[in-house]
Design a protein around this motif. Structure first.
Motif, mmCIF file in Angstrom:
data_model
loop_
_atom_site.group_PDB
_atom_site.id
_atom_site.type_symbol
_atom_site.label_atom_id
_atom_site.label_comp_id
_atom_site.label_asym_id
_atom_site.label_seq_id
_atom_site.Cartn_x
_atom_site.Cartn_y
_atom_site.Cartn_z
ATOM 1 N N ILE A 1 0.815 -1.211 0.000
ATOM 2 C CA ILE A 1 0.000 0.000 0.000
ATOM 3 C C ILE A 1 0.852 1.266 0.000
ATOM 4 O O ILE A 1 0.463 2.281 -0.581
ATOM 5 N N ASP A 2 2.060 1.214 0.610
ATOM 6 C CA ASP A 2 2.892 2.424 0.578
ATOM 7 C C ASP A 2 3.353 2.719 -0.848
ATOM 8 O O ASP A 2 3.380 3.872 -1.290
ATOM 9 N N LYS A 3 3.681 1.669 -1.615
ATOM 10 C CA LYS A 3 4.066 1.861 -3.016
ATOM 11 C C LYS A 3 2.865 2.319 -3.845
ATOM 12 O O LYS A 3 2.982 3.183 -4.717
ATOM 13 N N TYR A 4 1.705 1.743 -3.582
ATOM 14 C CA TYR A 4 0.489 2.105 -4.309
ATOM 15 C C TYR A 4 0.171 3.592 -4.121
ATOM 16 O O TYR A 4 -0.064 4.319 -5.085
ATOM 17 N N LEU A 5 0.194 4.045 -2.856
ATOM 18 C CA LEU A 5 -0.176 5.435 -2.579
ATOM 19 C C LEU A 5 0.846 6.429 -3.125
ATOM 20 O O LEU A 5 0.489 7.569 -3.426
ATOM 21 N N MET A 6 2.111 5.999 -3.269
ATOM 22 C CA MET A 6 3.124 6.869 -3.877
ATOM 23 C C MET A 6 2.716 7.301 -5.283
ATOM 24 O O MET A 6 3.026 8.401 -5.734
ATOM 25 N N ASN A 7 1.999 6.427 -6.002
ATOM 26 C CA ASN A 7 1.561 6.726 -7.373
ATOM 27 C C ASN A 7 0.304 7.577 -7.430
ATOM 28 O O ASN A 7 -0.063 8.063 -8.490
ATOM 29 N N GLN B 1 4.501 5.823 5.149
ATOM 30 C CA GLN B 1 4.770 4.783 6.152
ATOM 31 C C GLN B 1 4.480 5.283 7.560
ATOM 32 O O GLN B 1 3.952 4.542 8.400
ATOM 33 N N ALA B 2 4.792 6.568 7.802
ATOM 34 C CA ALA B 2 4.499 7.154 9.118
ATOM 35 C C ALA B 2 2.989 7.214 9.354
ATOM 36 O O ALA B 2 2.509 6.934 10.465
ATOM 37 N N ALA B 3 2.238 7.554 8.304
ATOM 38 C CA ALA B 3 0.770 7.599 8.419
ATOM 39 C C ALA B 3 0.216 6.212 8.725
ATOM 40 O O ALA B 3 -0.699 6.062 9.549
ATOM 41 N N ALA B 4 0.794 5.186 8.085
ATOM 42 C CA ALA B 4 0.342 3.806 8.334
ATOM 43 C C ALA B 4 0.666 3.397 9.775
ATOM 44 O O ALA B 4 -0.158 2.785 10.462
ATOM 45 N N LYS B 5 1.865 3.757 10.224
ATOM 46 C CA LYS B 5 2.288 3.426 11.593
ATOM 47 C C LYS B 5 1.367 4.065 12.628
ATOM 48 O O LYS B 5 1.072 3.486 13.671
ATOM 49 N N ASP B 6 0.889 5.293 12.303
ATOM 50 C CA ASP B 6 -0.017 6.002 13.221
ATOM 51 C C ASP B 6 -1.467 5.527 13.113
ATOM 52 O O ASP B 6 -2.346 6.069 13.787
ATOM 53 N N GLY B 7 -1.722 4.567 12.219
ATOM 54 C CA GLY B 7 -3.080 4.045 12.062
ATOM 55 C C GLY B 7 -3.991 4.948 11.265
ATOM 56 O O GLY B 7 -5.215 4.928 11.434
ATOM 57 N N SER B 8 -3.403 5.743 10.348
ATOM 58 C CA SER B 8 -4.210 6.699 9.588
ATOM 59 C C SER B 8 -4.659 6.178 8.232
ATOM 60 O O SER B 8 -5.430 6.836 7.538
ATOM 61 N N ILE B 9 -4.155 5.012 7.814
ATOM 62 C CA ILE B 9 -4.531 4.455 6.511
ATOM 63 C C ILE B 9 -5.481 3.277 6.724
ATOM 64 O O ILE B 9 -5.138 2.300 7.401
ATOM 65 N N TYR B 10 -6.656 3.404 6.141
ATOM 66 C CA TYR B 10 -7.697 2.396 6.307
ATOM 67 C C TYR B 10 -7.984 1.698 4.977
ATOM 68 O O TYR B 10 -8.040 2.347 3.932
ATOM 69 N N VAL B 11 -8.160 0.391 5.039
ATOM 70 C CA VAL B 11 -8.634 -0.364 3.871
ATOM 71 C C VAL B 11 -9.908 -1.073 4.280
ATOM 72 O O VAL B 11 -9.912 -1.845 5.257
ATOM 73 N N ASN B 12 -10.982 -0.768 3.568
ATOM 74 C CA ASN B 12 -12.300 -1.331 3.894
ATOM 75 C C ASN B 12 -12.635 -1.096 5.370
ATOM 76 O O ASN B 12 -13.094 -1.988 6.083
ATOM 77 N N LYS C 1 -11.255 -0.436 -0.802
ATOM 78 C CA LYS C 1 -11.542 0.989 -0.595
ATOM 79 C C LYS C 1 -10.520 1.535 0.400
ATOM 80 O O LYS C 1 -10.508 1.132 1.565
ATOM 81 N N ILE C 2 -9.664 2.423 -0.091
ATOM 82 C CA ILE C 2 -8.589 2.990 0.734
ATOM 83 C C ILE C 2 -8.978 4.398 1.161
ATOM 84 O O ILE C 2 -9.405 5.209 0.338
ATOM 85 N N ARG C 3 -8.803 4.682 2.443
ATOM 86 C CA ARG C 3 -9.057 6.034 2.948
ATOM 87 C C ARG C 3 -7.896 6.462 3.828
ATOM 88 O O ARG C 3 -7.369 5.658 4.607
ATOM 89 N N VAL C 4 -7.478 7.710 3.683
ATOM 90 C CA VAL C 4 -6.432 8.277 4.530
ATOM 91 C C VAL C 4 -7.098 9.309 5.429
ATOM 92 O O VAL C 4 -7.679 10.282 4.948
ATOM 93 N N LEU C 5 -7.047 9.060 6.741
ATOM 94 C CA LEU C 5 -7.771 9.888 7.707
ATOM 95 C C LEU C 5 -6.799 10.509 8.712
ATOM 96 O O LEU C 5 -5.897 9.843 9.205
ATOM 97 N N PHE C 6 -7.006 11.797 8.997
ATOM 98 C CA PHE C 6 -6.193 12.481 10.017
ATOM 99 C C PHE C 6 -7.106 13.247 10.968
ATOM 100 O O PHE C 6 -8.290 13.460 10.683
ATOM 101 N N GLU C 7 -6.526 13.684 12.088
ATOM 102 C CA GLU C 7 -7.310 14.414 13.089
ATOM 103 C C GLU C 7 -7.544 15.869 12.701
ATOM 104 O O GLU C 7 -8.356 16.542 13.319
#
Length: 344
Positions: free
Chosen positions: A32-38, A49-60, A75-81
């Motif tokens: 997913i980190d390679k996918y989102l780079m594109n 990778q930092a966003a994933a580590k913080d639990g900010s990347i959701y799949v389904n 379904k990929i979503r990137v969520l922040f506070e």
């Protein structure tokens, strides 16, 4: 189909959605980190990778780590506070090159390198940050962007009209929608064009494998894009590149860049579409050095929005504006002109 909403929708955990994608049905398994780079402009792998580590990347709707492999229809979503920065507009004292101004509108000559509106990776220093500093109560367009009737790319220079009243916004936006406005661009493209003039018609939409690019869809795939028409005319042949005039009948994202690449004449030094490589010419070291010097003089795609015409929203008068080709592009043209003359 892949979608990108970039909205400020909140969920129950007070998180804001910054990006949303649905993975295409033909996607092979990919981290997913390679996918989102594109798919996310200006994103680095470390940030993803930092966003994933913080639990900010959701799949389904389930948080995933950076080594999760995406599958078709995920379904990929990137969520922040915090809300997306592009919605937090801050006035900035940035000088503007105003070509014309009255109570209804202004025409600006935008320099290359200035982003028109805030977006991912560009949250300040944009044209909108400058506009809201210099002008109060600008009307919002349909995307809640003050004053903007149309836009040009960050590294494209040239003319833009900005609405100062609600009436002007409605009137001018309608002209762009109905294709009654007139826009001419000047571009340097790779290769010696076969025809002196012509028209490119091809539906334009997001590239299926690289969302930072658009592409032309033809035949059965036409429905994946929107109709786009570009009329071009050769101004000057400069050996391995050509100086062309492009008139837009439609205004799709990256339209000239995509259409010129589609007919085999990628814009000179257009990094996103492969024009920063030597696409035409010789294998001589001296030639390579010459082109590299041209790239240094013009460190962007060779595209300038030279003329702009529209009907004034209040007087009904048709107004036309013209701006000279900027210095960086002019120097590049002159270098090619000299090279073409001395290598015949």
């Amino acid at each position: 189909m892949t979608t990108d909403t970039t909205t400020t929708d909140q969920n129950d955990d007070e998180l804001f959605e910054h990006h949303s994608f649905v993975v295409d049905k033909g996607q092979t398994p990919l981290r997913i980190d390679k996918y989102l780079m594109n798919f996310i402009e200006n994103a680095t792998r470390n940030k993803i990778q930092a966003a994933a580590k913080d639990g900010s990347i959701y799949v389904n709707d389930i948080p995933v780590k950076q080594n999760y492999k995406v599958k078709p229809f995920d379904k990929i979503r990137v969520l922040f506070e915090h809300p997306p920065y592009e919605y937090l507009l801050t006035p900035e004292d940035i000088p503007l090159d105003i070509v014309y101004e009255d109570e209804e509108l202004l025409v600006i000559n935008k320099s290359a390198g200035m982003v028109v509106h805030p977006g991912h990776g560009n949250y300040s220093g944009t044209l909108i940050n400058a506009l809201i500093y210099h002008f109060e109560n600008l009307p919002n367009n349909s995307s809640e962007r003050p004053g903007l009737v149309h836009r040009i790319d960050k590294d494209t220079s040239g003319l833009l009209v900005v609405a100062k009243t609600e009436h002007a916004m409605t009137h001018l936006s309608k002209q762009f929608f109905n294709k009654t406005s007139e826009r001419e661009y000047v571009a340097i493209v790779w290769g010696n064009m076969t025809e002196d003039e012509g028209t490119v018609e091809g539906h334009i939409g997001r590239h299926p494998k690289n969302r930072l690019q658009n592409t032309v869809f033809e035949g059965d795939d036409e429905d994946k894009g929107k109709p786009a028409i570009t009329h071009y005319k050769v101004i000057e042949r400069l050996g391995y590149v050509t100086l062309v005039s492009c008139k837009l009948e439609t205004g799709r994202t990256h339209q000239i860049r995509v259409h010129m690449k589609h007919i085999g004449h990628t814009l000179f030094n257009d990094e996103r579409y492969g024009g920063e490589r030597i696409l035409k010419g010789t294998t001589f070291t001296k030639y390579k050095q010459f082109v590299e010097n041209c790239f240094k003089i013009l460190p962007r795609q060779a595209l300038h929005a030279k003329t702009l015409g529209f009907e004034h929203p209040k007087t009904g008068e048709f107004m036309s504006f013209d701006t000279p080709i900027p210095e960086d592009m002019q120097q590049c043209i002159e270098k090619w002109r000299h090279y073409a003359t001395h290598t015949k």
